[in-house]
Design a protein around this motif. Sequence first.
Motif, PDB file in Angstrom:
ATOM      1  N   PHE A   1     -12.734  -5.025   0.110  1.00  0.00           N
ATOM      2  CA  PHE A   1     -11.964  -5.199   1.339  1.00  0.00           C
ATOM      3  C   PHE A   1     -10.884  -4.124   1.385  1.00  0.00           C
ATOM      4  O   PHE A   1     -10.619  -3.436   0.387  1.00  0.00           O
ATOM      5  CB  PHE A   1     -11.328  -6.594   1.380  1.00  0.00           C
ATOM      6  CG  PHE A   1     -12.338  -7.709   1.329  1.00  0.00           C
ATOM      7  CD1 PHE A   1     -12.869  -8.236   2.490  1.00  0.00           C
ATOM      8  CD2 PHE A   1     -12.769  -8.222   0.105  1.00  0.00           C
ATOM      9  CE1 PHE A   1     -13.804  -9.257   2.442  1.00  0.00           C
ATOM     10  CE2 PHE A   1     -13.699  -9.239   0.052  1.00  0.00           C
ATOM     11  CZ  PHE A   1     -14.221  -9.761   1.223  1.00  0.00           C
ATOM     12  N   SER A   2     -10.255  -3.993   2.543  1.00  0.00           N
ATOM     13  CA  SER A   2      -9.201  -2.982   2.670  1.00  0.00           C
ATOM     14  C   SER A   2      -8.105  -3.478   3.598  1.00  0.00           C
ATOM     15  O   SER A   2      -8.316  -4.383   4.415  1.00  0.00           O
ATOM     16  CB  SER A   2      -9.776  -1.659   3.204  1.00  0.00           C
ATOM     17  OG  SER A   2     -10.243  -1.825   4.531  1.00  0.00           O
ATOM     18  N   THR A   3      -6.929  -2.895   3.448  1.00  0.00           N
ATOM     19  CA  THR A   3      -5.803  -3.177   4.336  1.00  0.00           C
ATOM     20  C   THR A   3      -4.901  -1.951   4.356  1.00  0.00           C
ATOM     21  O   THR A   3      -4.917  -1.139   3.419  1.00  0.00           O
ATOM     22  CB  THR A   3      -5.015  -4.408   3.865  1.00  0.00           C
ATOM     23  OG1 THR A   3      -4.024  -4.738   4.847  1.00  0.00           O
ATOM     24  CG2 THR A   3      -4.307  -4.146   2.545  1.00  0.00           C
ATOM     25  N   THR A   4      -4.148  -1.809   5.416  1.00  0.00           N
ATOM     26  CA  THR A   4      -3.143  -0.744   5.464  1.00  0.00           C
ATOM     27  C   THR A   4      -1.830  -1.291   4.941  1.00  0.00           C
ATOM     28  O   THR A   4      -1.592  -2.508   4.951  1.00  0.00           O
ATOM     29  CB  THR A   4      -2.947  -0.240   6.906  1.00  0.00           C
ATOM     30  OG1 THR A   4      -2.550  -1.333   7.732  1.00  0.00           O
ATOM     31  CG2 THR A   4      -4.234   0.368   7.442  1.00  0.00           C
ATOM     32  N   PHE A   5      -0.978  -0.412   4.456  1.00  0.00           N
ATOM     33  CA  PHE A   5       0.337  -0.854   3.996  1.00  0.00           C
ATOM     34  C   PHE A   5       1.378   0.189   4.369  1.00  0.00           C
ATOM     35  O   PHE A   5       1.055   1.341   4.684  1.00  0.00           O
ATOM     36  CB  PHE A   5       0.335  -1.111   2.491  1.00  0.00           C
ATOM     37  CG  PHE A   5       0.085   0.103   1.646  1.00  0.00           C
ATOM     38  CD1 PHE A   5       1.130   0.957   1.286  1.00  0.00           C
ATOM     39  CD2 PHE A   5      -1.194   0.411   1.196  1.00  0.00           C
ATOM     40  CE1 PHE A   5       0.903   2.072   0.504  1.00  0.00           C
ATOM     41  CE2 PHE A   5      -1.426   1.525   0.412  1.00  0.00           C
ATOM     42  CZ  PHE A   5      -0.380   2.364   0.063  1.00  0.00           C
ATOM     43  N   GLU A   6       2.619  -0.225   4.325  1.00  0.00           N
ATOM     44  CA  GLU A   6       3.739   0.660   4.624  1.00  0.00           C
ATOM     45  C   GLU A   6       4.586   0.821   3.374  1.00  0.00           C
ATOM     46  O   GLU A   6       4.484   0.048   2.414  1.00  0.00           O
ATOM     47  CB  GLU A   6       4.595   0.065   5.748  1.00  0.00           C
ATOM     48  CG  GLU A   6       3.874  -0.123   7.062  1.00  0.00           C
ATOM     49  CD  GLU A   6       4.794  -0.706   8.126  1.00  0.00           C
ATOM     50  OE1 GLU A   6       6.028  -0.523   8.001  1.00  0.00           O
ATOM     51  OE2 GLU A   6       4.293  -1.350   9.049  1.00  0.00           O
ATOM     52  N   GLU A   7       5.427   1.829   3.408  1.00  0.00           N
ATOM     53  CA  GLU A   7       6.420   1.981   2.347  1.00  0.00           C
ATOM     54  C   GLU A   7       7.236   0.692   2.240  1.00  0.00           C
ATOM     55  O   GLU A   7       7.613   0.101   3.254  1.00  0.00           O
ATOM     56  CB  GLU A   7       7.355   3.154   2.662  1.00  0.00           C
ATOM     57  CG  GLU A   7       6.758   4.526   2.406  1.00  0.00           C
ATOM     58  CD  GLU A   7       6.840   4.902   0.929  1.00  0.00           C
ATOM     59  OE1 GLU A   7       7.825   4.519   0.267  1.00  0.00           O
ATOM     60  OE2 GLU A   7       5.913   5.573   0.435  1.00  0.00           O
ATOM     61  N   GLU A   8       7.484   0.257   1.009  1.00  0.00           N
ATOM     62  CA  GLU A   8       8.302  -0.906   0.680  1.00  0.00           C
ATOM     63  C   GLU A   8       7.587  -2.241   0.886  1.00  0.00           C
ATOM     64  O   GLU A   8       8.206  -3.298   0.789  1.00  0.00           O
ATOM     65  CB  GLU A   8       9.644  -0.885   1.432  1.00  0.00           C
ATOM     66  CG  GLU A   8      10.476   0.351   1.127  1.00  0.00           C
ATOM     67  CD  GLU A   8      11.860   0.315   1.742  1.00  0.00           C
ATOM     68  OE1 GLU A   8      12.227  -0.708   2.354  1.00  0.00           O
ATOM     69  OE2 GLU A   8      12.586   1.319   1.599  1.00  0.00           O
ATOM     70  N   ASP A   9       6.274  -2.215   1.180  1.00  0.00           N
ATOM     71  CA  ASP A   9       5.500  -3.452   1.065  1.00  0.00           C
ATOM     72  C   ASP A   9       5.351  -3.795  -0.422  1.00  0.00           C
ATOM     73  O   ASP A   9       5.435  -2.910  -1.295  1.00  0.00           O
ATOM     74  CB  ASP A   9       4.111  -3.293   1.690  1.00  0.00           C
ATOM     75  CG  ASP A   9       4.151  -3.365   3.215  1.00  0.00           C
ATOM     76  OD1 ASP A   9       5.229  -3.673   3.763  1.00  0.00           O
ATOM     77  OD2 ASP A   9       3.106  -3.105   3.840  1.00  0.00           O
ATOM     78  N   ILE A  10       5.118  -5.072  -0.705  1.00  0.00           N
ATOM     79  CA  ILE A  10       4.990  -5.527  -2.099  1.00  0.00           C
ATOM     80  C   ILE A  10       3.678  -6.295  -2.250  1.00  0.00           C
ATOM     81  O   ILE A  10       3.364  -7.173  -1.439  1.00  0.00           O
ATOM     82  CB  ILE A  10       6.176  -6.434  -2.504  1.00  0.00           C
ATOM     83  CG1 ILE A  10       7.489  -5.651  -2.435  1.00  0.00           C
ATOM     84  CG2 ILE A  10       5.972  -7.011  -3.905  1.00  0.00           C
ATOM     85  CD1 ILE A  10       8.728  -6.516  -2.644  1.00  0.00           C
ATOM     86  N   VAL A  11       2.910  -5.959  -3.293  1.00  0.00           N
ATOM     87  CA  VAL A  11       1.659  -6.659  -3.594  1.00  0.00           C
ATOM     88  C   VAL A  11       1.840  -7.444  -4.897  1.00  0.00           C
ATOM     89  O   VAL A  11       2.405  -6.932  -5.866  1.00  0.00           O
ATOM     90  CB  VAL A  11       0.479  -5.668  -3.725  1.00  0.00           C
ATOM     91  CG1 VAL A  11      -0.783  -6.395  -4.196  1.00  0.00           C
ATOM     92  CG2 VAL A  11       0.222  -4.978  -2.391  1.00  0.00           C
ATOM     93  N   VAL A  12       1.362  -8.690  -4.894  1.00  0.00           N
ATOM     94  CA  VAL A  12       1.449  -9.553  -6.081  1.00  0.00           C
ATOM     95  C   VAL A  12       0.036  -9.867  -6.569  1.00  0.00           C
ATOM     96  O   VAL A  12      -0.815 -10.312  -5.788  1.00  0.00           O
ATOM     97  CB  VAL A  12       2.205 -10.862  -5.763  1.00  0.00           C
ATOM     98  CG1 VAL A  12       2.171 -11.808  -6.969  1.00  0.00           C
ATOM     99  CG2 VAL A  12       3.638 -10.567  -5.356  1.00  0.00           C
ATOM    100  N   LEU A  13      -0.210  -9.623  -7.865  1.00  0.00           N
ATOM    101  CA  LEU A  13      -1.480  -9.972  -8.504  1.00  0.00           C
ATOM    102  C   LEU A  13      -1.191 -10.974  -9.621  1.00  0.00           C
ATOM    103  O   LEU A  13      -0.183 -10.862 -10.321  1.00  0.00           O
ATOM    104  CB  LEU A  13      -2.162  -8.732  -9.090  1.00  0.00           C
ATOM    105  CG  LEU A  13      -2.389  -7.532  -8.168  1.00  0.00           C
ATOM    106  CD1 LEU A  13      -3.095  -6.412  -8.928  1.00  0.00           C
ATOM    107  CD2 LEU A  13      -3.190  -7.922  -6.937  1.00  0.00           C
ATOM    108  N   LEU A  14      -2.093 -11.940  -9.806  1.00  0.00           N
ATOM    109  CA  LEU A  14      -1.877 -12.932 -10.862  1.00  0.00           C
ATOM    110  C   LEU A  14      -3.207 -13.475 -11.365  1.00  0.00           C
ATOM    111  O   LEU A  14      -4.182 -13.558 -10.612  1.00  0.00           O
ATOM    112  CB  LEU A  14      -0.992 -14.077 -10.371  1.00  0.00           C
ATOM    113  CG  LEU A  14      -1.521 -14.978  -9.253  1.00  0.00           C
ATOM    114  CD1 LEU A  14      -0.809 -16.313  -9.293  1.00  0.00           C
ATOM    115  CD2 LEU A  14      -1.295 -14.339  -7.888  1.00  0.00           C
ATOM    116  N   SER A  15      -3.233 -13.840 -12.638  1.00  0.00           N
ATOM    117  CA  SER A  15      -4.430 -14.451 -13.221  1.00  0.00           C
ATOM    118  C   SER A  15      -4.364 -15.964 -13.048  1.00  0.00           C
ATOM    119  O   SER A  15      -3.324 -16.533 -12.689  1.00  0.00           O
ATOM    120  CB  SER A  15      -4.535 -14.092 -14.707  1.00  0.00           C
ATOM    121  OG  SER A  15      -3.473 -14.688 -15.439  1.00  0.00           O
TER     122      SER A  15
END
Length: 547
Positions: free
Chosen positions: A395-409
């Motif tokens: 999948f894909s998405t656009t992002f901007e400067e200062e967006d935050i992505v969270v990944l977790l198990s």
Amino acid sequence: MENIDGKLFEKFLKNSELPVFISDNEKFIYFNDNFVELTGYNKSDLEEMRLSQLFPDLNILGKIDDGKARVLTNNLELKIVNISRFLSSDNSSALFICRDETELNLKNIESKKNREFLDQIFSSLDDGVVVFDKDSKIINLNNAALKYGKNILKKIIERSLSKLVEDSSVVNDCFVLSEEYKGRNLYFSVNIRSILIQNLFEIYILVINDLTRERELSIELDKKRIILEEKLNIMDRELLLAKNIQSEITPNECMVTNRAFILTKLVTANSLGGDFFTTESMDKFDNIGIFDVSGHGVASSLIVMMLNSILSSNEVKNLESVSKLFLEIQNRFKNRIPGKHFIASTFCKLFDNNMFFASGGSYKPIIIRRNGVVEDLGENTFPIGLIPNPKFHQFSTTFEEEDIVVLLSDGVVESSNSKGELYKIERVFDILNLHKEKKPFEIYKNVLSDLNSFTGGIENCNDDITFMVVYLSKKRKYIKIESFDNLIKELPKKSSEDFAKIKSLIQFPVNLLKVPFKGEYIYKLELGRRVDMESDDYLVLDDSIVF
């Protein structure tokens, strides 16, 4: 009977407390009230009865002998009476005095049963029981005591008697007979009790519990425990070495790529973990991903090391498609993942303003957009290695400067508290929404603090935990700091005051990274060495301080 005073005799018969009757030719010619009460018949019935109807134990001459006899009462109850014959002038008539001994006879029968019951218990006891007198002469012993033999019993009795003191009637003791018996030392626990019989003579009851086999097993167990402890110590050293090797292939908790500022917390449930994360900048994109190998321990950690080797391959890490990367990992692990192990993963490739990603059996990426929207992205697919020939969807998405992505198990959301309640993904969203306007390291701290409070300590969780906060920004500035005064000039006032507390920990020169965030800066002070410290004002991660 003719020479007896009639009135005196009649008075004796009436006042006798015992049942009395006179018979003549098997007929009752007299009986007192006590005899009537004994038989249960009324007087008129007795006057018509013959002796044989009342006494079934007549001798061969049809007479009643002295001694015990049975009486068949009116209610068909057999009573036991002791009969004494008096004043017999011939064989046909006599006076009889009776004594009811029915209850006494029953008590004797009950006493006999009790003795038989006690003898049965005595003989069936597993512990040896010996009864002896003050001269050590054995009066009785059970089968369990017989097996020790005469010489062993003699030594046990002597040892037990020596423990009795004048003011004590009971002694408990444990001892070992120093002599070997058939190549073995014998171990015993004894209980001796003295009993005074009718204040005349004293006997001793000795209970013997043979502890020999138990003691031998204990000694053997101690030897095996020592061997096991030695092996465990060797294993601990090997596991520590393996853990150190595994930590060497794991990136630092605070990493900076071409397009992101990344904070990661990895906690293993055991010495060796099955969680792993990677962050690396390529020419066109950045690779950022987390992996969770099923299971724990050595097998999972070996798969992690194999996975790291695969991801280090230029052929794999330069793949621009996440779905192709997952498929390549699956093919390289084909027939090599032992048992039922598989790999859950969320992997992202950051291009300049686009993020391509896939979630294989792991939680979907969560994005905190600059405008305040918090949402998860894409759909989940099968873990790597779970089924043959899977289809991984990118999948894909656009992002901007200062967006935050969270990944977790899954170790984060499946952590539980003392009540068995799970942390759940909804709680993660609640914390993210509550702190979405704050700096990335504050979001990172608040989620982990809440998780730590919920579980009572994430180090005690039953699963590996990986939590990653990715701040999307290509803007950054590195400054070489030569002195503490130069550092203070670069920091805002509040941070300057805080850093005065740890001045002695900083060895200059150091590098200071400044990353813009909503008109302010995120700072990363690179110390070049690990610092063991904690603070509520900033993060200490590996060899860096983030604030």
